[in-house]
Design a protein around this motif. Sequence first.
Motif, short mmCIF file in Angstrom:
data_model
loop_
_atom_site.label_atom_id
_atom_site.label_comp_id
_atom_site.label_asym_id
_atom_site.label_seq_id
_atom_site.Cartn_x
_atom_site.Cartn_y
_atom_site.Cartn_z
N HIS A 157 -0.04 -7.10 -8.78
CA HIS A 157 0.31 -5.73 -8.43
C HIS A 157 -0.84 -5.03 -7.72
O HIS A 157 -0.62 -4.18 -6.85
N PHE A 158 -2.06 -5.35 -8.10
CA PHE A 158 -3.23 -4.65 -7.56
C PHE A 158 -3.25 -4.71 -6.03
O PHE A 158 -3.68 -3.75 -5.38
N ASP A 159 -2.77 -5.80 -5.45
CA ASP A 159 -2.84 -5.96 -4.00
C ASP A 159 -2.02 -4.90 -3.28
O ASP A 159 -2.47 -4.31 -2.29
N TYR A 160 -0.80 -4.61 -3.75
CA TYR A 160 -0.04 -3.58 -3.03
C TYR A 160 -0.35 -2.17 -3.51
O TYR A 160 -0.11 -1.21 -2.78
N VAL A 161 -0.96 -2.04 -4.69
CA VAL A 161 -1.51 -0.74 -5.08
C VAL A 161 -2.69 -0.39 -4.18
O VAL A 161 -2.80 0.73 -3.67
N ARG A 162 -3.58 -1.36 -3.98
CA ARG A 162 -4.72 -1.15 -3.08
C ARG A 162 -4.26 -0.86 -1.66
O ARG A 162 -4.80 0.05 -1.00
N ALA A 163 -3.24 -1.58 -1.21
CA ALA A 163 -2.73 -1.33 0.14
C ALA A 163 -2.19 0.09 0.29
O ALA A 163 -2.36 0.72 1.34
N ALA A 164 -1.55 0.61 -0.76
CA ALA A 164 -1.02 1.97 -0.70
C ALA A 164 -2.14 2.99 -0.53
O ALA A 164 -1.93 4.06 0.05
N SER A 170 1.08 0.31 4.90
CA SER A 170 1.85 0.11 3.66
C SER A 170 3.05 1.05 3.65
O SER A 170 2.98 2.18 4.13
N PRO A 171 4.17 0.61 3.06
CA PRO A 171 5.32 1.50 2.94
C PRO A 171 5.15 2.53 1.82
O PRO A 171 6.03 3.37 1.61
N TYR A 172 4.04 2.47 1.10
CA TYR A 172 3.80 3.36 -0.03
C TYR A 172 2.53 4.18 0.16
O TYR A 172 1.61 3.78 0.87
N ARG A 173 2.50 5.33 -0.52
CA ARG A 173 1.31 6.16 -0.62
C ARG A 173 0.81 6.15 -2.07
O ARG A 173 1.61 6.10 -2.99
N PHE A 174 -0.49 6.21 -2.22
CA PHE A 174 -1.16 6.17 -3.52
C PHE A 174 -1.28 7.60 -4.04
O PHE A 174 -1.96 8.44 -3.43
N VAL A 175 -0.61 7.93 -5.16
CA VAL A 175 -0.50 9.31 -5.62
C VAL A 175 -0.86 9.39 -7.11
O VAL A 175 -0.60 8.45 -7.88
N GLU A 176 -1.44 10.53 -7.51
CA GLU A 176 -1.76 10.78 -8.91
C GLU A 176 -0.46 10.79 -9.71
O GLU A 176 0.49 11.49 -9.35
N PRO A 177 -0.37 10.03 -10.81
CA PRO A 177 0.93 9.79 -11.44
C PRO A 177 1.57 11.01 -12.10
O PRO A 177 2.80 11.15 -12.09
N MET A 178 0.78 11.91 -12.67
CA MET A 178 1.38 13.02 -13.40
C MET A 178 1.75 14.19 -12.49
O MET A 178 2.50 15.07 -12.88
N SER A 179 1.24 14.21 -11.25
CA SER A 179 1.57 15.29 -10.33
C SER A 179 2.66 14.89 -9.33
O SER A 179 3.16 15.73 -8.59
N ALA A 180 3.03 13.60 -9.33
CA ALA A 180 4.02 13.11 -8.36
C ALA A 180 5.43 13.48 -8.80
O ALA A 180 5.77 13.36 -9.99
N LYS A 181 6.24 13.93 -7.87
CA LYS A 181 7.67 14.12 -8.13
C LYS A 181 8.34 12.77 -7.95
O LYS A 181 8.43 12.25 -6.85
N VAL A 283 1.10 6.45 -9.05
CA VAL A 283 2.47 6.34 -8.55
C VAL A 283 2.36 5.87 -7.11
O VAL A 283 1.56 6.41 -6.33
N LEU A 284 3.11 4.86 -6.78
CA LEU A 284 3.25 4.46 -5.38
C LEU A 284 4.49 5.16 -4.84
O LEU A 284 5.61 4.86 -5.25
N LYS A 285 4.26 6.12 -3.97
CA LYS A 285 5.33 6.97 -3.44
C LYS A 285 5.89 6.34 -2.17
O LYS A 285 5.17 6.15 -1.19
N LEU A 286 7.17 5.96 -2.19
CA LEU A 286 7.80 5.36 -1.02
C LEU A 286 7.84 6.37 0.12
O LEU A 286 8.26 7.52 -0.07
N LYS A 287 7.42 5.95 1.28
CA LYS A 287 7.41 6.84 2.44
C LYS A 287 8.84 7.17 2.86
O LYS A 287 9.77 6.41 2.59
N PRO A 288 9.04 8.32 3.53
CA PRO A 288 10.39 8.69 4.00
C PRO A 288 10.96 7.64 4.95
O PRO A 288 10.21 6.88 5.58
N GLN A 289 12.26 7.66 5.08
CA GLN A 289 12.95 6.66 5.90
C GLN A 289 12.44 6.64 7.34
O GLN A 289 12.27 5.58 7.93
#
Length: 346
Positions: A157-164, A170-181, A283-289
Motif C-alpha cells: 500500500h505504501f507505494d500508492y500512498v507515496r505516489a498520492a 497519481s489518480p489520488y491526492r494525499f489528504v489528512e484523514p480527519m479533515s477529508a470529506k 485519506v487518498l482522495k480520488l481526483k475528479p473525473q
Amino acid sequence: MSTFAWMRRLVLVLSLLVSGHALAADQCPTLVQRQSDPQVATRIAAIACDEHLRWNRPFIDADGRLASLTAYEAEGNGLKDGGSPWRRVAFYWQASGLLAPMGFRPGATDCGYAAINLSYAGLGCRGFVIDNPWSAAFVSWVMQRAGVPGFRGSPSHFDYVRAARKDAGSPYRFVEPMSAKLAVGDMLCYVRSNRVYGFNGLAKAIDSGVSGLPMHCDMIVAVDDGKAYAIGGNVQQAVTMRVVNLNAQGQAWGLPHRTEGDMDCSPQTQEACNFNRQDWAAVLKLKPQDALAMLGSVEPPSFLPSAPVAPTCCVNCVLGSGIPRCAAPGQAAPEPQPDAPLQGSE
C-alpha cells in the motif's frame, strides 16, 4: 385504542423503519450492477462490492465489532459462489499482475498452476496466500479491473500512498484523514507499525525518502446517512466491510486512533478491543473525473483480466506439480515434462 396499545404500535412502526433503513444503507447489492459505469468512482465501488458479496458480507461495525465472518483465506471452500477463498486470493495476485514479481516467495509460482488446475491441491500456493499480506493485491486488482487511469498496482500500500503525495500523475491526492470529506472511490489508510505515525509522521517519512512502511487501505464504496462504508481485502482474512461514522461535514467522526502506550486488548481490558482503533494516517482522495481524464482514458475497460497462464518453470517448486525448475542464470532451461498424475482433489 388504548394509550398502551398505541405506543406499542408506534414502537413497532419505528422499529420497522429503522430496520428497513439499516438494511437499505448497504448499497452493495445494487452497486454490483454498475461495474461498467462511466464514473470511475462508481466502478471502484461496484467491483469491490461484488467481491464483498462473494465473501458473504463480513463487516466491522462503527463500534469496531466484527460480524458475519464465515469464510477465511486459507479455506478450500465457503465463498457465496461455492469457490475457494485461497484460490480467489491467488486470482487477485495473478490478475493484478503482481504474482510474477512475488515469484521469489515460497509458493508463488505454485499459485500460477493452481489457478488453472482446480484438481491440484496447491499446498505451496495456499501457504503463499497465508504467509503474504494480500490487501494491496486486492486493491490493485480492483483498480486494474476498474480501469483507474494513472494507478500503479503494488504488493505494498505504501507505494500508492507515496505516489498520492509525491506524484502528480497519481489518480489520488494525499489528504489528512480527519479533515477529508469522504466520498466514493477514496481510500482510508492506516500504518501497521509498533510506532504511531499519524498524518504528519507519515508525510514526514515519505518526504524523507523512507522506502516502505507496512500499511493498509480500505476503499470507500458508499456514503449514506452519516456513515461511510469501506471495503478492504485481508481484513481478518477476508474481504470485509468497515462502517465509519461521519459528522455533518462528511468527515470521519469518533474514529478511534492508536496512541503511544495504548493498552493491549485482553479479557481484562475489553475497552481497548476495537477493530477500528488504528493509526489512521491518510485519506487518498480520488481526483475528479475531469482530472482523471487528463491522466488517461476514463472509459470502462473493454477487457477482463487475462486468464491465468501456467508457469513454464518454478523457483520454489512443489513435488508433483510437473513444473520444471527454472535454470540457473546462464544455463539452458530444462525441457518441460508431462504433468505427473495428481492424487486427490479439493
